[in-house]
Scaffold this motif. Structure first.
Motif, short mmCIF file in Angstrom:
data_model
loop_
_atom_site.label_atom_id
_atom_site.label_comp_id
_atom_site.label_asym_id
_atom_site.label_seq_id
_atom_site.Cartn_x
_atom_site.Cartn_y
_atom_site.Cartn_z
N ALA A 1 0.83 -1.21 0.00
CA ALA A 1 0.00 0.00 0.00
C ALA A 1 0.87 1.26 0.00
N ALA A 2 2.01 1.21 0.69
CA ALA A 2 2.91 2.37 0.72
C ALA A 2 3.56 2.60 -0.64
N PHE A 3 3.76 1.52 -1.40
CA PHE A 3 4.38 1.67 -2.72
C PHE A 3 3.39 2.09 -3.79
N ARG A 4 2.15 1.68 -3.67
CA ARG A 4 1.17 1.86 -4.74
C ARG A 4 1.08 3.30 -5.28
N PRO A 5 1.10 4.36 -4.45
CA PRO A 5 0.98 5.72 -5.01
C PRO A 5 2.11 6.12 -5.95
N TRP A 6 3.24 5.44 -5.88
CA TRP A 6 4.38 5.79 -6.72
C TRP A 6 4.29 5.18 -8.12
N MET A 7 3.40 4.25 -8.32
CA MET A 7 3.36 3.51 -9.58
C MET A 7 2.43 4.18 -10.58
N ALA A 8 2.91 4.40 -11.81
CA ALA A 8 2.11 4.97 -12.89
C ALA A 8 1.69 3.87 -13.86
N ASN A 9 0.70 4.18 -14.70
CA ASN A 9 0.14 3.17 -15.60
C ASN A 9 1.16 2.63 -16.60
N ASP A 10 2.08 3.48 -17.05
CA ASP A 10 3.03 3.04 -18.07
C ASP A 10 4.34 2.53 -17.48
N ASP A 11 4.41 2.36 -16.17
CA ASP A 11 5.61 1.80 -15.55
C ASP A 11 5.69 0.30 -15.81
N PHE A 12 6.89 -0.24 -15.72
CA PHE A 12 7.13 -1.67 -15.87
C PHE A 12 7.46 -2.24 -14.50
N VAL B 1 8.43 -5.40 -12.09
CA VAL B 1 9.02 -6.73 -11.98
C VAL B 1 8.97 -7.14 -10.51
N SER B 2 8.66 -8.41 -10.25
CA SER B 2 8.54 -8.87 -8.87
C SER B 2 9.16 -10.25 -8.71
N SER B 3 9.73 -10.48 -7.54
CA SER B 3 10.22 -11.82 -7.22
C SER B 3 9.09 -12.72 -6.71
N ASN B 4 7.93 -12.13 -6.45
CA ASN B 4 6.76 -12.88 -6.00
C ASN B 4 5.54 -12.34 -6.75
N PRO B 5 5.47 -12.57 -8.06
CA PRO B 5 4.51 -11.85 -8.91
C PRO B 5 3.05 -12.15 -8.61
N LYS B 6 2.73 -13.33 -8.13
CA LYS B 6 1.32 -13.65 -7.86
C LYS B 6 0.80 -12.80 -6.70
N VAL B 7 1.65 -12.59 -5.68
CA VAL B 7 1.26 -11.71 -4.58
C VAL B 7 1.21 -10.26 -5.06
N THR B 8 2.18 -9.86 -5.85
CA THR B 8 2.18 -8.50 -6.40
C THR B 8 0.94 -8.26 -7.24
N ASN B 9 0.56 -9.24 -8.02
CA ASN B 9 -0.63 -9.11 -8.86
C ASN B 9 -1.89 -8.91 -8.02
N TYR B 10 -1.94 -9.58 -6.85
CA TYR B 10 -3.12 -9.43 -5.99
C TYR B 10 -3.18 -8.02 -5.38
N TYR B 11 -2.05 -7.51 -4.90
CA TYR B 11 -2.06 -6.23 -4.20
C TYR B 11 -1.99 -5.02 -5.12
N LEU B 12 -1.38 -5.17 -6.28
CA LEU B 12 -1.26 -4.04 -7.20
C LEU B 12 -2.18 -4.15 -8.41
N GLY B 13 -2.75 -5.34 -8.64
CA GLY B 13 -3.64 -5.53 -9.78
C GLY B 13 -2.91 -5.73 -11.09
N ARG B 14 -1.58 -5.81 -11.05
CA ARG B 14 -0.80 -6.00 -12.27
C ARG B 14 0.63 -6.38 -11.90
N VAL B 15 1.33 -7.00 -12.84
CA VAL B 15 2.75 -7.27 -12.73
C VAL B 15 3.22 -7.60 -14.13
N ASP B 16 4.43 -7.14 -14.50
CA ASP B 16 4.89 -7.26 -15.89
C ASP B 16 6.08 -8.18 -16.08
#
Length: 505
Positions: free
Chosen positions: A387-398, A400-415
């Motif tokens: 939640a603390a990171f989410r405000p920093w992310m823009a739509n056109d950002d890329f 990458v996650s070491s745990n993408p399934k969890v990232t996908n749940y909390y951020l709604g996307r992962v590339d």
């Protein structure tokens, strides 16, 4: 519900179950974004999908099916104590014990399939008793449906298909002429259909079924297979002791009650003890003889039966010692010898555990089993740090996650997926496939790819958690810390970025 909503986060494999449930809502069956079919936990996937469809994608919706199944298990534990043992207080005590166990609370607030498996297994045990031991026809149908639910919840459901019928046959044989009539045609047809269901759920290969690519870093551990390694059986027993510390001390009493109940035919309670003891024994043998990995979660599905036997044994010991006037079961023929044997067994267990696991092992087990679960990586800090990171992310950002399934749940996307292939010798290399098997996103498994992303005109975020320590090489982690700017660093999540950034609008 309070614990699941306020004291823990999604972290690990339960994010796979959430992804599978979302796929059910999208396609009608668990077809993952990669295009492959996730074949594990079919019934839980549809239950979680229904909950998400009704309440939206949130912490309440993903845990609600498991929570309801856990409550159902508690009620069934009470019914088993009341109807099998003729001792409602034992059922109440067992249900109370389950509510404070970390293993039960953890999976009661999880999207994973283990609580569905547990509920279906306990329902099958109770229904088979009422249907095939007491002759209630409606429960005969319920038994078939419950075993089918266990089969389509997890591969361990196959043990229910074996343990429940064999336990019923043993008790009916011991009952002799007193056994009630049952619908043999339904029983035989149901058994055939359940065997076919087990083959379809665990053996049959669906077209497009999930193939392992990045899971376990490319290694293919044999989780299931014939296991006659007695040392590993001992490790399995220690995992059960981790779930319910000091339960091992009561095993002699359980064995004594079970053997005496097999010999006695006077009361329904004796048949009930024999029935549940045989079910648990067959289930434990099936687990230890067919599962090659050792983990406490593998015992969750038989936890209510185990707790019921432990509770009954503890209450019986109290009665045998004369603490209360009640005495449901006759004590051993030589009480002094029995007491000495029980004390001797307890000393042996404590010494063996202390020598093999360390002198403070039981203190650690008590802390881990009964204090609030999920401390560490799945604490509320995971959700808070995303939640603390989410405000920093823009739509056109890329991203990458070491745990993408969890990232996908909390951020709604992962590339992108930060993971490397691990060889049998422990060294890391790149994968043959360019994408993973779950989300179908690019695998970032070389330093060249990380360097290319660093030079990209797009803003690139690298989200690193505990998975990176296990599934990425030291050289890759060192390169990442040198080449990228460290944007956020927390105890769970560390965020790297390829440029200096400001919060997005």
């Amino acid at each position: 519900m309070w614990f699941g909503l306020s004291q823990r986060s999604v972290d690990g494999d339960e994010a796979i179950s959430i992804l599978s449930a979302q796929a059910v809502l999208t396609h009608g069956y668990p077809r993952l974004p990669s295009g492959l079919i996730y074949h594990r936990g079919q019934l839980p996937a549809y239950l979680v999908a229904g909950s998400i469809g009704a309440f939206g994608l949130n912490d309440l919706a993903i845990m609600l099916p498991s929570l309801l199944c856990s409550l159902g298990s508690l009620f069934l534990a009470y019914l088993i104590g009341r109807d099998l043992f003729n001792r409602p207080a034992v059922g109440v005590a067992a249900a109370a014990m389950l509510t404070v166990l970390q293993a039960q609370v953890f999976y009661a607030t999880s999207a994973r399939m283990y609580m569905t498996l547990q509920f279906c297994s306990v329902l099958a045990v109770y229904s088979a008793w009422r249907g095939y031991v007491q002759g209630r026809r409606a429960f005969q149908w319920t038994t078939i449906l419950a075993i089918a639910g266990a089969i389509f919840s997890h591969q361990q459901g196959g043990a229910v298909l074996v343990a429940v019928p064999l336990s019923v046959l043993l008790v009916r044989w011991r009952m002799g002429r007193d056994r009630p009539s049952i619908n043999y045609a339904l029983a035989c047809a149901g058994l055939v259909l359940l065997c076919a269901a087990f083959w379809f759920a665990t053996v049959y290969q669906l077209p497009g079924e999930l193939t392992r690519i990045a899971g376990h870093s490319g290694l293919n551990p044999e989780h299931a297979g014939v296991n006659v390694n007695l040392a590993q059986w001992y490790q399995h027993a220690l995992e059960l002791e981790q779930v319910v510390p000091l339960g091992l001390l009561l095993w002699p009493t359980i064995v004594f009650l079970a053997l005496r109940s097999l010999r006695e035919r006077r009361s329904q309670a004796h048949h009930g003890i024999a029935y549940l003891s045989v079910f648990f024994l067959l289930s434990a043998i099936a687990l230890m003889a067919n599962v090659n990995i050792v983990h406490w979660r593998l015992w969750v599905w038989v936890l209510p039966a185990y707790i019921l036997l432990l509770t009954l044994s503890a209450v019986t010991i109290v009665e045998w010692l004369g603490v209360t006037n009640a005495r449901a079961y006759a004590p051993p023929p030589r009480p002094a010898v029995w007491r000495a044997g029980l004390v001797g067994w307890a000393l042996v267990v404590l010494v063996v555990v202390a020598v093999t696991q360390g002198p403070t092992r039981y203190l650690q087990l008590m802390d881990k089993a009964y204090l609030p679960p999920c401390r560490g990586s799945c604490s509320p800090d995971v959700e808070a740090q995303y939640a603390a990171f989410r405000p920093w992310m823009a739509n056109d950002d890329f991203v990458v996650s070491s745990n993408p399934k969890v990232t996908n749940y909390y951020l709604g996307r992962v590339d992108g997926y930060l993971r490397e292939r691990q060889r049998e010798d422990g060294q890391f290399t790149s994968f043959e496939s360019p994408t993973d098997e779950y989300l179908g996103i690019p695998l970032i498994d070389t330093q060249d790819e990380l360097e290319e992303l660093r030079r990209s005109p797009r803003r690139v975020w690298i989200l690193v958690d505990h998975k990176a320590m296990r599934f990425s090489s030291r050289h890759t982690r060192d390169f990442l810390s040198r080449a990228y700017a460290k944007h956020q660093e927390h105890d769970v999540l560390t965020v790297y970025v390829n440029s200096v950034v400001k919060p997005s609008d």
